[in-house]
Scaffold this motif. Structure first.
Motif, PDB file in Angstrom:
ATOM      1  N   GLU A 168       0.829  -1.230   0.052  1.00 44.44           N
ATOM      2  CA  GLU A 168       0.039   0.084  -0.038  1.00 44.44           C
ATOM      3  C   GLU A 168       0.871   1.371  -0.069  1.00 44.44           C
ATOM      4  N   GLY A 169       1.876   0.961  -0.778  1.00 49.37           N
ATOM      5  CA  GLY A 169       2.670   2.385  -1.038  1.00 49.37           C
ATOM      6  C   GLY A 169       4.099   2.543  -0.299  1.00 49.37           C
ATOM      7  N   THR A 170       4.234   1.609   0.646  1.00 52.54           N
ATOM      8  CA  THR A 170       5.458   1.543   1.567  1.00 52.54           C
ATOM      9  C   THR A 170       6.185   0.394   1.302  1.00 52.54           C
ATOM     10  N   VAL A 171       7.361   0.488   1.174  1.00 58.66           N
ATOM     11  CA  VAL A 171       8.239  -0.747   0.957  1.00 58.66           C
ATOM     12  C   VAL A 171       8.806  -1.390   2.421  1.00 58.66           C
ATOM     13  N   CYS A 172       8.514  -2.554   2.388  1.00 59.02           N
ATOM     14  CA  CYS A 172       8.700  -3.386   3.582  1.00 59.02           C
ATOM     15  C   CYS A 172       9.177  -4.753   3.096  1.00 59.02           C
ATOM     16  N   TYR A 173       9.193  -5.709   4.146  1.00 59.54           N
ATOM     17  CA  TYR A 173       9.324  -7.282   3.715  1.00 59.54           C
ATOM     18  C   TYR A 173       8.145  -8.131   4.292  1.00 59.54           C
ATOM     19  N   ASN A 174       7.273  -8.703   3.567  1.00 60.77           N
ATOM     20  CA  ASN A 174       6.041  -9.396   4.022  1.00 60.77           C
ATOM     21  C   ASN A 174       5.813 -10.642   3.401  1.00 60.77           C
ATOM     22  N   PHE A 175       4.637 -11.359   3.694  1.00 64.39           N
ATOM     23  CA  PHE A 175       4.520 -12.655   2.897  1.00 64.39           C
ATOM     24  C   PHE A 175       4.637 -12.418   1.677  1.00 64.39           C
ATOM     25  N   SER A 176       5.061 -13.665   1.078  1.00 63.53           N
ATOM     26  CA  SER A 176       5.123 -13.328  -0.553  1.00 63.53           C
ATOM     27  C   SER A 176       3.875 -13.340  -1.258  1.00 63.53           C
ATOM     28  N   PRO A 177       3.900 -12.256  -2.326  1.00 62.36           N
ATOM     29  CA  PRO A 177       2.622 -12.498  -3.144  1.00 62.36           C
ATOM     30  C   PRO A 177       2.468 -13.741  -3.524  1.00 62.36           C
ATOM     31  N   LEU A 178       1.393 -14.094  -4.249  1.00 62.55           N
ATOM     32  CA  LEU A 178       0.979 -15.476  -4.843  1.00 62.55           C
ATOM     33  C   LEU A 178       1.761 -15.866  -6.129  1.00 62.55           C
ATOM     34  N   ILE A 179       2.013 -14.714  -6.934  1.00 58.96           N
ATOM     35  CA  ILE A 179       3.144 -14.872  -7.829  1.00 58.96           C
ATOM     36  C   ILE A 179       4.112 -13.767  -7.999  1.00 58.96           C
ATOM     37  N   TYR A 180       5.326 -14.014  -7.864  1.00 58.47           N
ATOM     38  CA  TYR A 180       6.308 -13.122  -7.335  1.00 58.47           C
ATOM     39  C   TYR A 180       7.417 -13.068  -8.246  1.00 58.47           C
ATOM     40  N   ALA A 181       7.897 -12.067  -8.595  1.00 64.30           N
ATOM     41  CA  ALA A 181       9.433 -11.943  -9.239  1.00 64.30           C
ATOM     42  C   ALA A 181      10.253 -10.640  -8.640  1.00 64.30           C
ATOM     43  N   ASN A 182      11.370 -10.583  -8.279  1.00 61.20           N
ATOM     44  CA  ASN A 182      12.175  -9.418  -7.928  1.00 61.20           C
ATOM     45  C   ASN A 182      13.517  -9.490  -8.872  1.00 61.20           C
ATOM     46  N   GLY A 183      13.704  -8.356  -9.607  1.00 55.19           N
ATOM     47  CA  GLY A 183      14.899  -8.243 -10.486  1.00 55.19           C
ATOM     48  C   GLY A 183      15.319  -8.903 -11.292  1.00 55.19           C
ATOM     49  N   GLN A 184      13.937  -9.519 -11.965  1.00 58.12           N
ATOM     50  CA  GLN A 184      13.894 -10.241 -13.293  1.00 58.12           C
ATOM     51  C   GLN A 184      13.852  -9.421 -14.441  1.00 58.12           C
ATOM     52  N   LYS A 185      14.125 -10.041 -15.630  1.00 57.78           N
ATOM     53  CA  LYS A 185      13.711  -9.532 -16.984  1.00 57.78           C
ATOM     54  C   LYS A 185      13.441 -10.682 -18.069  1.00 57.78           C
ATOM     55  N   ASN A 186      12.653 -10.047 -18.880  1.00 53.81           N
ATOM     56  CA  ASN A 186      11.678 -10.782 -19.874  1.00 53.81           C
ATOM     57  C   ASN A 186      11.209 -11.804 -19.134  1.00 53.81           C
ATOM     58  N   ILE A 187       9.997 -11.623 -18.553  1.00 49.68           N
ATOM     59  CA  ILE A 187       9.127 -12.502 -17.912  1.00 49.68           C
ATOM     60  C   ILE A 187       7.471 -12.323 -18.558  1.00 49.68           C
ATOM     61  N   ALA A 188       6.998 -13.633 -18.725  1.00 47.76           N
ATOM     62  CA  ALA A 188       5.467 -13.396 -19.063  1.00 47.76           C
ATOM     63  C   ALA A 188       4.627 -14.400 -18.660  1.00 47.76           C
ATOM     64  N   ILE A 189       3.282 -14.314 -18.318  1.00 50.02           N
ATOM     65  CA  ILE A 189       2.379 -15.094 -18.118  1.00 50.02           C
ATOM     66  C   ILE A 189       1.291 -15.030 -18.955  1.00 50.02           C
ATOM     67  N   THR A 190       0.880 -16.288 -19.681  1.00 50.09           N
ATOM     68  CA  THR A 190       0.219 -16.022 -20.932  1.00 50.09           C
ATOM     69  C   THR A 190      -0.759 -17.190 -21.047  1.00 50.09           C
ATOM     70  N   GLY A 191      -1.870 -17.175 -21.629  1.00 51.65           N
ATOM     71  CA  GLY A 191      -2.828 -18.534 -21.836  1.00 51.65           C
ATOM     72  C   GLY A 191      -4.171 -18.011 -21.302  1.00 51.65           C
ATOM     73  N   ASN A 192      -5.128 -18.870 -21.452  1.00 59.43           N
ATOM     74  CA  ASN A 192      -6.555 -18.704 -20.894  1.00 59.43           C
ATOM     75  C   ASN A 192      -6.929 -19.196 -19.873  1.00 59.43           C
ATOM     76  N   GLY A 193      -5.960 -19.714 -18.918  1.00 52.38           N
ATOM     77  CA  GLY A 193      -6.228 -20.188 -17.585  1.00 52.38           C
ATOM     78  C   GLY A 193      -6.582 -19.273 -16.554  1.00 52.38           C
ATOM     79  N   THR A 194      -6.688 -19.662 -15.252  1.00 52.77           N
ATOM     80  CA  THR A 194      -7.328 -18.988 -14.218  1.00 52.77           C
ATOM     81  C   THR A 194      -6.418 -18.988 -13.190  1.00 52.77           C
ATOM     82  N   PHE A 195      -6.223 -17.881 -12.301  1.00 56.17           N
ATOM     83  CA  PHE A 195      -5.538 -17.894 -11.022  1.00 56.17           C
ATOM     84  C   PHE A 195      -6.750 -17.462 -10.149  1.00 56.17           C
ATOM     85  N   ASP A 196      -7.023 -18.453  -8.926  1.00 49.59           N
ATOM     86  CA  ASP A 196      -7.884 -18.018  -7.961  1.00 49.59           C
ATOM     87  C   ASP A 196      -7.080 -17.871  -6.473  1.00 49.59           C
TER      88      ASP A 196
END
Length: 439
Positions: free
Chosen positions: A124-152
């Motif tokens: 919510e606007g302030t940098v910290c260390y917390n539980f991981s997001p459900l899908i997470y990347a840090n410092g990566q390049k050229n990444i994608a999520i594609t296709g017609n599936g569903t994340f719940d």
């Protein structure tokens, strides 16, 4: 209200009526957008394919496939058709396209311990260390999520309890602690949350990444904000369907990002479908802001909030935003720029055109510097060079536009061109201004 051509220059107690010195010209919109789109290049990947061999631990299996693809120089990781439970985060790595086959449904588990150890996020606007997001990347390049599936994210199965019953005040206490850390400059390494606190994770957060493509999938029931790129650039988000979570379930929130395209989205949330952000208060003043964002051809619905929003976390500054050909069938407020006197920062060069708002329960166009969570500061943001063009509002229960400035920081130039409001219950309203219009 009949169709009108309006130029409004809002100053403290003064208004400029008629043609301003350098009004934005509608024929420059496409040229400006084209210049930004030339900077945005969706990533491409080697023609290598890695299939997820799902066994009894999908989270382990999908991350092993991502690691193998990354180590091999990149390619596509394919999740085969099926329904899966992912007990922990998916960790994206450079040069990997995670592809969801038709019929894929990935439900994330609801045990908070599975999203430890803590990782670096902006909560919510302030940098910290917390539980991981459900899908997470840090410092990566050229990444994608594609296709017609569903994340719940299964927010309704567990995470909502952290906001409401039985321990709804725990999150508020954690938020207060975190915001105080940001305000007083506590080092990031000491802002450790996670276990013992109840700050809900986002569904997808890419932190300090470059070259991002999100295309085609559905995301629903996020515990918190849904799609949240942070300190990232060269981002393409297209053809996504985003469904309701429970609360604070913003759809797409570019946060201190640069060169962003959001298009062809169908977003239906409780909170803001799209909100452009740039950090909160003192913690964001010396960090980068958000610039060069194009939003087009999206359908935006919200049960309790805005259709399209800038803020309220905008302290690093937001500039150069173009919104085109979007529809808001049902929202509480239509197009909103919001902040309070703690925020600082600025919003400038925002251009909204060809937007239809079918129904809004408050104001169709709202600018406010008195948003909630004010702590008593005196750092109002700058709002300047804001254009609304070809906006059709069929019904606004309260106001067509509702503009709120403050004496210490008047709103700058606002241009309204061909704004049509068929029906508004209370007309238009401005506070701390002497607003007049050319009929």
């Amino acid at each position: 209200m009949a169709k009108r051509l309006i130029y409004i220059g809002l100053l403290l107690g003064l208004v400029t009526i008629g043609q301003p010195q350098n009004p934005p010209s509608s024929d420059t919109f496409d040229r400006q957008v084209a210049a930004v789109l030339a900077l945005i290049k969706a990533p491409t990947f080697p023609k290598k394919e890695f299939r997820v061999k799902a066994g009894d631990d999908f989270q382990r299996d999908v991350n092993h496939a991502i690691e193998a693809c990354h180590k091999a120089g990149g390619g596509r990781v394919v999740v085969p058709k099926g329904e899966y439970v992912c007990n922990g985060p998916v960790r994206m790595l450079s040069s990997v396209n995670l592809h969801l086959s038709d019929g894929v449904v990935i439900r994330f588990g609801t045990n908070p311990a599975d999203y430890l150890p803590v990782v670096q996020v902006r909560w919510e606007g302030t940098v910290c260390y917390n539980f991981s997001p459900l899908i997470y990347a840090n410092g990566q390049k050229n990444i994608a999520i594609t296709g017609n599936g569903t994340f719940d994210g299964q927010a309704d199965q567990f995470w909502f309890a952290w906001k409401k019953q039985p321990n709804g005040d725990d999150q508020e206490k954690a938020k207060t602690i975190l915001r105080k850390m940001g305000e007083t400059g506590v080092p990031e390494s000491e802002r450790i949350f996670g276990e013992g606190y109840k700050l809900r994770p986002t569904l997808l957060e890419f932190y300090d990444c470059e070259g991002i493509l999100l295309d085609g999938f559905t995301a629903r029931q996020s515990p918190f904000w849904t799609i949240h790129p942070v300190f990232s650039k060269n981002i393409t988000i297209r053809n996504l369907t985003i469904g309701h979570g429970i609360t604070n379930d913003d759809g797409i929130d570019p946060d201190s990002c640069e060169d962003v395209l959001i298009e062809n989205g169908n977003i239906s949330t409780d909170d803001d479908p799209i909100s452009i952000k740039a950090g909160r208060d003192q913690d964001a003043w010396k960090r980068r802001g958000t610039r060069n964002v194009v939003v087009r051809n999206c359908t935006l619905r919200s049960r309790i909030a805005n259709g399209f929003c800038v803020g309220s976390e905008l302290s690093g500054g937001v500039e150069n935003v173009w919104v085109d050909h979007c529809t808001m069938p049902n929202v509480t407020q239509g197009i909103t720029l919001k902040a309070n006197l703690d925020r600082g920062g600025f919003v400038r060069n925002v251009w909204v055109r060809n937007v239809t708002i079918d129904s809004c329960r408050q104001a169709a166009i709202r600018m406010q510097m008195d948003y909630h969570s004010y702590r008593g500061g005196n750092f109002p943001p700058d709002f300047d060079q804001i254009t609304f063009e070809n906006v059709h509002v069929r019904s606004a229960r309260d106001y067509g536009w509702w503009l709120v400035g403050v004496p210490s920081k008047p709103i700058g130039l606002v241009t309204m061109r061909n704004v049509v409001i068929d029906q508004s219950g209370k007309g238009n309203k401005s506070e701390l201004t002497n607003l007049q219009t050319d009929q």
